[in-house]
Design a protein around this motif. Structure first.
Motif, short mmCIF file in Angstrom:
data_model
loop_
_atom_site.label_atom_id
_atom_site.label_comp_id
_atom_site.label_asym_id
_atom_site.label_seq_id
_atom_site.Cartn_x
_atom_site.Cartn_y
_atom_site.Cartn_z
N UNK A 127 31.04 29.36 -10.24
CA UNK A 127 31.62 29.59 -11.56
C UNK A 127 33.04 30.30 -11.30
N UNK A 128 33.16 31.31 -10.50
CA UNK A 128 34.26 32.17 -10.27
C UNK A 128 35.37 31.40 -9.63
N UNK A 129 34.86 30.33 -9.11
CA UNK A 129 36.13 29.47 -8.21
C UNK A 129 36.48 28.14 -9.06
N UNK A 130 36.03 28.20 -10.39
CA UNK A 130 36.39 26.87 -10.95
C UNK A 130 37.75 26.82 -11.52
N UNK A 131 38.07 27.96 -12.07
CA UNK A 131 39.54 28.00 -12.54
C UNK A 131 40.51 27.78 -11.25
N UNK A 132 40.33 28.08 -10.39
CA UNK A 132 41.06 27.77 -8.97
C UNK A 132 41.16 26.25 -8.93
N UNK A 133 39.90 25.63 -8.97
CA UNK A 133 39.72 24.20 -8.66
C UNK A 133 40.40 23.41 -9.79
N UNK A 134 40.10 23.62 -11.00
CA UNK A 134 40.89 23.06 -12.08
C UNK A 134 42.38 23.16 -11.98
N UNK A 135 42.89 24.49 -11.42
CA UNK A 135 44.21 24.59 -11.41
C UNK A 135 44.81 23.59 -10.46
N UNK A 266 48.76 25.50 -8.58
CA UNK A 266 48.12 25.36 -7.14
C UNK A 266 48.00 26.91 -6.38
N UNK A 267 48.94 27.66 -6.75
CA UNK A 267 48.89 28.98 -6.20
C UNK A 267 48.61 30.12 -6.94
N UNK A 268 48.92 30.06 -8.24
CA UNK A 268 48.72 31.47 -8.97
C UNK A 268 47.81 31.52 -9.89
N UNK A 269 47.09 30.39 -10.41
CA UNK A 269 46.27 30.20 -11.42
C UNK A 269 44.92 30.84 -11.07
N UNK A 270 44.29 30.44 -9.52
CA UNK A 270 43.02 31.03 -9.23
C UNK A 270 43.19 32.58 -9.09
N UNK A 271 44.09 33.24 -8.53
CA UNK A 271 44.20 34.75 -8.46
C UNK A 271 44.29 35.31 -9.92
N UNK A 305 66.42 27.17 -23.68
CA UNK A 305 65.40 26.22 -23.45
C UNK A 305 64.57 26.18 -22.08
N UNK A 306 65.25 26.46 -21.06
CA UNK A 306 65.03 26.57 -19.67
C UNK A 306 63.99 27.89 -19.62
N UNK A 307 64.33 29.01 -20.31
CA UNK A 307 63.55 30.11 -20.47
C UNK A 307 62.19 29.64 -21.00
N UNK A 308 62.29 28.94 -22.13
CA UNK A 308 61.01 28.66 -22.71
C UNK A 308 60.17 27.74 -21.78
N UNK A 309 60.87 26.97 -21.18
CA UNK A 309 60.01 26.14 -20.20
C UNK A 309 59.41 26.77 -19.09
N UNK A 310 60.04 27.78 -18.74
CA UNK A 310 59.26 28.70 -17.77
C UNK A 310 58.04 29.32 -18.27
N UNK A 311 58.28 29.70 -19.74
CA UNK A 311 57.05 30.47 -20.55
C UNK A 311 55.85 29.21 -20.51
N UNK A 312 56.30 28.08 -20.78
CA UNK A 312 55.43 26.91 -20.91
C UNK A 312 54.72 26.72 -19.46
N UNK A 313 55.43 26.78 -18.26
CA UNK A 313 54.59 26.58 -17.13
C UNK A 313 53.68 27.71 -16.93
N UNK A 314 53.79 29.10 -17.43
CA UNK A 314 53.01 30.07 -17.16
C UNK A 314 51.83 29.97 -18.16
N UNK A 315 51.98 29.38 -19.15
CA UNK A 315 50.82 29.21 -20.22
C UNK A 315 49.96 28.18 -19.45
N UNK A 316 50.39 27.30 -18.76
CA UNK A 316 49.28 26.55 -18.18
C UNK A 316 48.04 27.00 -17.33
N UNK A 317 48.24 28.41 -17.34
CA UNK A 317 46.76 29.11 -16.86
C UNK A 317 45.92 29.00 -17.90
#
Length: 397
Positions: A127-135, A266-271, A305-317
């Protein structure tokens, strides 16, 4: 169990699914125009193909999830991938639109890839590793989105049907690869009932939504899907209208966003999820998603727009965390059934939302309010976030 080969196969599967879609989507108008010999008919057939695919996916996904609980994940996944390969091959050799419709409907009926991948990952990861796998799954999805249109455009210069042959070859090669490297994650349980009621998509989804915790997570998923599909359906049109960008710049923005999202997942969601936990990470991602959508509704300059796009990337967590949370709220013997019902919810949104949003966006253009649909998407994203925030984080429903 050989988990490393299994995870590699699942990631390759998701990547090739999106790569195949990216290969052929930019070429589909040219193929349909060649098949129908009429531009107007090509547009109508394109819409019909998409709707039929989504409808069949909605109807059959809960059943495929149930079959994976009863007979195992491996056979259902390999059959689904085989159907996808046959569908792309039919696109390459089809003499008319009715043949395309038939095989595209078959592919929709067999579109159990994400249902089974999500259930498989829940089977083989703690269970504790699933978020990384789904990321990682989200990263594979994004990389396929980046690579597909580029390769498809290059192949199209040779022949309009070549991208479809390439997509078919990749899908069928992946079936062969999976046949040799993919172990069964969970033996099927023949005592799992298989009835008309459990095969009915409306009943299957209703059973999930009636459960106290799982139902709230399911409604949150539906609201998030509506927000996501609203964004996806109008994003390129919005960029073209609001900023007068050409297709090259729009494509570059889409590719940059997809690549940044893939790297982040790939790199940040798990941590991040390990530190915050599934619930807090899901809520945080939801809040960031609301901010990105609401800001886009009023964006008038490229830098914003580019700033908001970056926020959207962070939201993917939030998506990976919510998927991990859902998997923890489900018993091991019903992962496929529940994931199938959730895929049915996704398919319903993907079938209905683009039509409604397209109409709303066209109306908003006549009233000089192109950002209105993004404001509406932000409302649904806020509803999803509120549901997540008020749902107790229990291990079982």
């Amino acid at each position: 169990m050989r988990r490393a080969p299994a995870l590699s196969f699942l990631l390759v599967t998701v990547f090739l699914d999106m790569l195949g879609l990216g290969l052929v989507v930019p070429i589909m108008p040219a193929l349909l125009s060649a098949v129908t010999e009429d531009a107007g008919a090509a547009v109508r057939w394109s819409g019909l193909l998409g709707s039929v695919y989504g409808l069949l996916q909605f109807v059959v996904s809960p059943l495929l999830g149930r079959l994976s609980d009863r007979y195992g994940r491996r056979p259902v996944l390999l059959v689904s991938l085989s159907c996808l390969g046959v569908d792309w091959l039919a696109h390459a050799i089809s003499p008319g639109p009715w043949t395309l419709l038939l095989f595209h409907a078959l592919a929709g009926a067999c579109a159990g890839t994400y249902t089974v991948v999500n259930a498989y990952l829940a089977d083989v990861t703690a269970p504790e590793a699933r978020a990384r796998a789904y990321g990682l799954v989200g990263a594979a999805f994004g990389l396929g989105f980046v690579a597909g249109p580029t390769i498809g455009g290059l192949l199209d210069t040779v022949d309009v049907r070549l991208p479809f042959l390439a997509a078919a070859a990749l899908s069928l090669a992946n079936v062969g690869y999976g046949w040799f490297v993919l172990p069964e994650s969970r033996p099927g349980d023949r005592t799992t009932p298989l009835t008309l009621r459990t095969a009915n998509p409306v009943s299957a989804i209703a059973v999930v939504l009636r459960r106290p915790v799982l139902g709230r997570l399911g409604y949150a998923r539906l609201c998030a899907d509506i927000a996501r599909m609203t964004h996806q359906s109008t994003w390129t049109f919005f960029l073209t209208h609001q900023f007068a960008w050409g297709t090259a710049r729009v494509g570059a923005v889409l590719a940059a966003g997809a690549l940044a999202g893939a790297l982040f997942q790939a790199r940040a969601v798990g941590p991040i999820v390990r530190r915050l936990g599934d619930k807090r990470a899901a809520v945080a991602g939801g809040v960031l998603g609301v901010a990105a959508l609401a800001g886009t509704a009023f964006a008038t300059t490229p830098w914003l727009l580019h700033l908001l796009q970056a926020v959207g990337v962070l939201a993917s967590v939030g998506g990976a965390a919510a998927q991990s949370w859902l998997s923890r709220a489900v018993r091991a013997d019903e992962q496929g059934t529940v994931q199938g019902a959730l895929t049915g919810i996704d398919a319903a949104a993907e079938t209905v939302v683009p039509v409604l949003v397209g109409t709303a966006f066209a109306w908003s253009l006549t009233h000089a309010a192109p950002g209105l649909v993004f404001a509406a998407a932000a409302v649904f994203a806020a509803g999803s976030t509120l549901l997540l925030a008020t749902t107790p984080d229990l291990r079982r429903p």
